[in-house]
Motif scaffolding. Sequence first.
Motif, PDB file in Angstrom:
ATOM      1  N   UNK A 105       0.795  -1.243  -0.034  1.00 27.11           N
ATOM      2  CA  UNK A 105      -0.077   0.089   0.057  1.00 27.11           C
ATOM      3  C   UNK A 105       0.833   1.182  -0.136  1.00 27.11           C
ATOM      4  N   UNK A 106       1.540   1.260   0.962  1.00 25.40           N
ATOM      5  CA  UNK A 106       2.728   2.656   1.129  1.00 25.40           C
ATOM      6  C   UNK A 106       3.548   2.484  -0.162  1.00 25.40           C
ATOM      7  N   UNK A 107       4.023   1.597  -0.854  1.00 27.67           N
ATOM      8  CA  UNK A 107       4.686   1.857  -2.132  1.00 27.67           C
ATOM      9  C   UNK A 107       3.465   2.219  -3.265  1.00 27.67           C
ATOM     10  N   UNK A 108       2.256   1.874  -3.301  1.00 21.07           N
ATOM     11  CA  UNK A 108       1.483   2.434  -4.223  1.00 21.07           C
ATOM     12  C   UNK A 108       1.321   3.888  -3.975  1.00 21.07           C
ATOM     13  N   UNK A 109       0.892   4.435  -2.811  1.00 23.25           N
ATOM     14  CA  UNK A 109       0.795   5.705  -2.396  1.00 23.25           C
ATOM     15  C   UNK A 109       1.725   6.611  -2.292  1.00 23.25           C
ATOM     16  N   UNK A 110       3.141   6.219  -2.296  1.00 29.94           N
ATOM     17  CA  UNK A 110       4.314   6.940  -2.006  1.00 29.94           C
ATOM     18  C   UNK A 110       4.269   7.549  -0.543  1.00 29.94           C
ATOM     19  N   UNK A 346       3.864  20.345  -0.436  1.00 31.61           N
ATOM     20  CA  UNK A 346       2.410  20.153  -0.012  1.00 31.61           C
ATOM     21  C   UNK A 346       1.867  18.983  -0.010  1.00 31.61           C
ATOM     22  N   UNK A 347       1.100  18.395   0.600  1.00 33.57           N
ATOM     23  CA  UNK A 347       0.459  17.319   0.695  1.00 33.57           C
ATOM     24  C   UNK A 347      -1.040  17.265   0.945  1.00 33.57           C
ATOM     25  N   UNK A 348      -1.861  16.711   0.153  1.00 34.89           N
ATOM     26  CA  UNK A 348      -3.219  16.545   0.279  1.00 34.89           C
ATOM     27  C   UNK A 348      -3.729  15.306   0.969  1.00 34.89           C
ATOM     28  N   UNK A 349      -5.020  15.028   0.975  1.00 31.06           N
ATOM     29  CA  UNK A 349      -5.198  13.766   1.736  1.00 31.06           C
ATOM     30  C   UNK A 349      -5.491  12.706   0.504  1.00 31.06           C
ATOM     31  N   UNK A 350      -5.186  11.600   0.769  1.00 31.27           N
ATOM     32  CA  UNK A 350      -5.193  10.468  -0.126  1.00 31.27           C
ATOM     33  C   UNK A 350      -6.490   9.770  -0.018  1.00 31.27           C
ATOM     34  N   UNK A 354     -10.482   5.018  -4.322  1.00 23.74           N
ATOM     35  CA  UNK A 354     -10.450   5.700  -5.808  1.00 23.74           C
ATOM     36  C   UNK A 354      -9.576   5.217  -6.686  1.00 23.74           C
ATOM     37  N   UNK A 355      -9.725   4.991  -7.782  1.00 22.09           N
ATOM     38  CA  UNK A 355      -8.601   4.435  -8.667  1.00 22.09           C
ATOM     39  C   UNK A 355      -7.996   5.695  -9.331  1.00 22.09           C
ATOM     40  N   UNK A 356      -8.733   6.777  -9.250  1.00 21.02           N
ATOM     41  CA  UNK A 356      -8.203   8.036 -10.003  1.00 21.02           C
ATOM     42  C   UNK A 356      -7.012   8.670  -9.030  1.00 21.02           C
ATOM     43  N   UNK A 357      -6.901   8.057  -7.575  1.00 21.47           N
ATOM     44  CA  UNK A 357      -6.223   8.831  -6.646  1.00 21.47           C
ATOM     45  C   UNK A 357      -4.688   8.812  -7.067  1.00 21.47           C
ATOM     46  N   UNK A 358      -3.984   9.809  -7.247  1.00 20.89           N
ATOM     47  CA  UNK A 358      -2.442   9.959  -7.294  1.00 20.89           C
ATOM     48  C   UNK A 358      -1.736   9.841  -6.248  1.00 20.89           C
ATOM     49  N   UNK A 363       6.383  12.134  -1.630  1.00 18.60           N
ATOM     50  CA  UNK A 363       6.800  11.106  -0.966  1.00 18.60           C
ATOM     51  C   UNK A 363       8.414  10.792  -1.098  1.00 18.60           C
ATOM     52  N   UNK A 364       8.759  10.585  -2.440  1.00 21.19           N
ATOM     53  CA  UNK A 364       9.997  10.115  -2.679  1.00 21.19           C
ATOM     54  C   UNK A 364      11.118  10.918  -1.945  1.00 21.19           C
ATOM     55  N   UNK A 365      10.726  12.381  -2.230  1.00 18.95           N
ATOM     56  CA  UNK A 365      11.692  13.501  -1.659  1.00 18.95           C
ATOM     57  C   UNK A 365      11.920  13.119  -0.134  1.00 18.95           C
ATOM     58  N   UNK A 366      10.881  13.048   0.565  1.00 20.78           N
ATOM     59  CA  UNK A 366      10.677  12.624   1.850  1.00 20.78           C
ATOM     60  C   UNK A 366      11.552  11.315   2.306  1.00 20.78           C
TER      61      UNK A 366
END
Length: 875
Positions: A105-110, A346-350, A354-358, A363-366
């Motif tokens: 899950x965390x890999x998919x959501x970064x 900046x970070x928005x809620x994920x 939803x399949x359209x969620x990017x 995440x990678x920078x953090x």
Amino acid sequence: MELLIICLSFGILQCSSVGADSIIHIGAIFEENAARDDEVFQLAISDLSLNDDILQSEKITHSIKYIEPNNPFQAVQEACELMTQGILALVTSTGCASASALQSLTDAMHIPHLYVQRNTEGSPRTACQLNPSPDGERYTLAARPPVRLSDVMLTLVGELRWQKFIVFYDSDYDIRGLQVFLDQTSRQGLDVSLQRVDRNISGVFSSLFTSMRTEELNRYRDTLRRAILLLSPRGAQVFIHQAVETNLASKDSHWVFVNEEISDAEIMELAHSSLGRMTVVRQIFPLWRDSSVSCMRNNHRISSLLCDPQEGYLQSLEVSNLYLYDSVLMLANAFYRKLEDRKWHSMASLNCIRKSTKPWNGGWSMLETIQKGRVTGLTGIMDFMDNGSNLHVQFEILGTSFSETFGKDIKREDPFVMVAENILGQPKRYKGFSIDVLDALAKILGFKYDIYQVSDSKYGSQLTNGTWNGMIGELINKRADLAVSAITITPERENVVDFSKRYMDYSVGILHRKPEEKINIFSLFAPFDLAVWACIAAAIPVVGVLIFLLTRMQMLRSQNPPGAHHASSMFNSLHSAIWIVYGAFVQQGGDSVVGSVALRIVMGSWWLFTLIVCSSYTANLAAFLTVSRMDNTIRSFQDLARQMDFAYGTVRDSAVYDYFRAKGTNPLEQDSTYAELWRTISKNNGQDFSVSSPSEGIRKAKKGPYAFLWDMAVVEYAALTDDDCTITVSGNSMSSKGYGIAMQHGSPYRDLISQKILELQEKGDLDVLKQKWWPRTGRCDLNSHSNAQPDGRSLKLHSFAGVFCILAAGLLLACLVAALEMWWNSNRCRQEQPKEVTELRARKTEQGEDTATLYFKDPAADASPDLVELQYTQL
């Protein structure tokens, strides 16, 4: 929330427009049966608020979710709910199944994911098989290091030289964790058996007696002699207890308990309940010992539970709790560096559904910021490799020997009897000179023996009630047949036990630090006092001035005939006169002839003075160097009694202590040395200067100005094997006593053993054994202190360094003066005016040659200018 994101995106640490501090939100997922995880996690966040070094005006908030053990579906659900709240990172402490699902899950959501693996019901940990990331970007960082128990067990089995053993593993233990270990042992040709231990441990042993015949039970009992336990601490304790109760364990059993998590109290319980030898392998954290630095903020102690030594909170935590605390510290460090570098995203809620969620674009920078970080916490250093693992881990291997026959305390007397046991828990073996003698007797006479140590760690002395303690007491009470160690044969002991012929002579030595040679590069000036050197330095210019004045007076009285010019030419300047005086002082002589009677009297007196001074200096220098070599040396008891620099003593209530008491209190003793020694040794009933054990006396002699009086053989061995070679031994034999093997009174072995000892002495075997333990040339040279005179005939470089310093100073001064003279002469030449050409006149001689006459005026002339005529004739 939007206003906070805007402030952070511009690198503003505090949003002054709303008057609120910056807020950092992280999520956490723990298992329901791990109550301490929630407690430690919140404690870490609370401690960060007390630490202004990491976060100043920022505030960390958190959301915690609890899941059932090994429920990956619930873990994913709770993680998705945390992501809808908006989190910068996720911290979890779960089992392998939930960790694998959260990793996907965390890999998919970064979302950066710091994962702490938990042990299952206290069983040893096995490596989690995480899923490979589809795009190669893994966002999960394993806070706990990879499992290294197989490597430690392989090393341990190799050190123990086991060829056949059995491995018992818990029912909750993943057997796949032993695959590498089994492959390696198979390649080495080792016989390894595996057996699973169910929760009903008593049923395991009861089933053995119903399913096995007697021959099979005997083979199984032999297998249990070498066993590795991959169990929980409580399970291992019950397992060993059942093995002892069913008579399947014996005194020569060796148990190896392997688990990263076991406390000191659990180790003691495990060791006391076991029969035989126990070896424990566990993970350690050396930085536990000193938490004073992390507990101080601006010279004030913070109120964290970790900093309360009376509570013992830190020692009660599990290993997973410690890594959880450090994971929060690692995240806080990464957040601080992100804010400092003004690279906050900046970070928005994920929304996971939803399949359209990017995924989160920051995440990678953090994640990179976290991986580049390095903190020092409760577990030591924590940082992550490129593959997301933390490799910093340390193991402790504890070896114990609790059994029916071996006590917890070890009494030994180097090098007579020593215990050969290392931390790997190898079977206890004895070695030493007395053991070698015993082995030689056993080989000749054909007997076997078992050794045990007395509980009070004493040789044996008579108590006030008439009984005896120590090894002599064991013989009197018939609990032992022989007593072997550095036991001195004394009349009191021979009244109650029998002794063999002495196998080594006994004498008392003085163990003390080697005298430190004081280095003084100007020691060549020591033969004369400072006042003498000052008078000599003052006499040189005084005599030089007198010779100068007498020479000037002689020149004024006489017309200085041609023959006398040379006689006074050397004294016509003050510095020349002083130079001649100095030359005579250093016995270099002078080349001038002194014509005046007064000068002859002065020079004769000066020559006599220099002769006496130089002769006195030479004789005094030789005496000074001789005395300096003999300074602070103790060669006998008389030297020890006369000196005041060293305190001295021996072991209280020992044979040496009794000897000095008998000699020092004997009114018929003519030598007052022993009375003086006894006054110091027995001061305050021996509490001031005497010690309780030989090892304590040796340590005191190494540390400071203390002389330890003890058996010559023991102190010689201590000096020969000293790591720094800073101690030496002095003294001679004080009596005709010796060491012998003690036996029960009336023992039938006495004459037989005594006869064989004499045979060993005649054949020279005892001398060979002595050379083994007391080598003439070992790590340290004891003769370097006592035989200092042959080497002392030559001056050392540091004693002669002062002369070279004076020579170097003179050479440098000469170079400096030469440079100044060159500068002065060149500057003077530049200031002089060239000679003037006053007249140039050309005339023709009578013979017709052309002649040029030049007239020069010398500007340096004081009188009327003289014309110097130079003629140039052109041929």
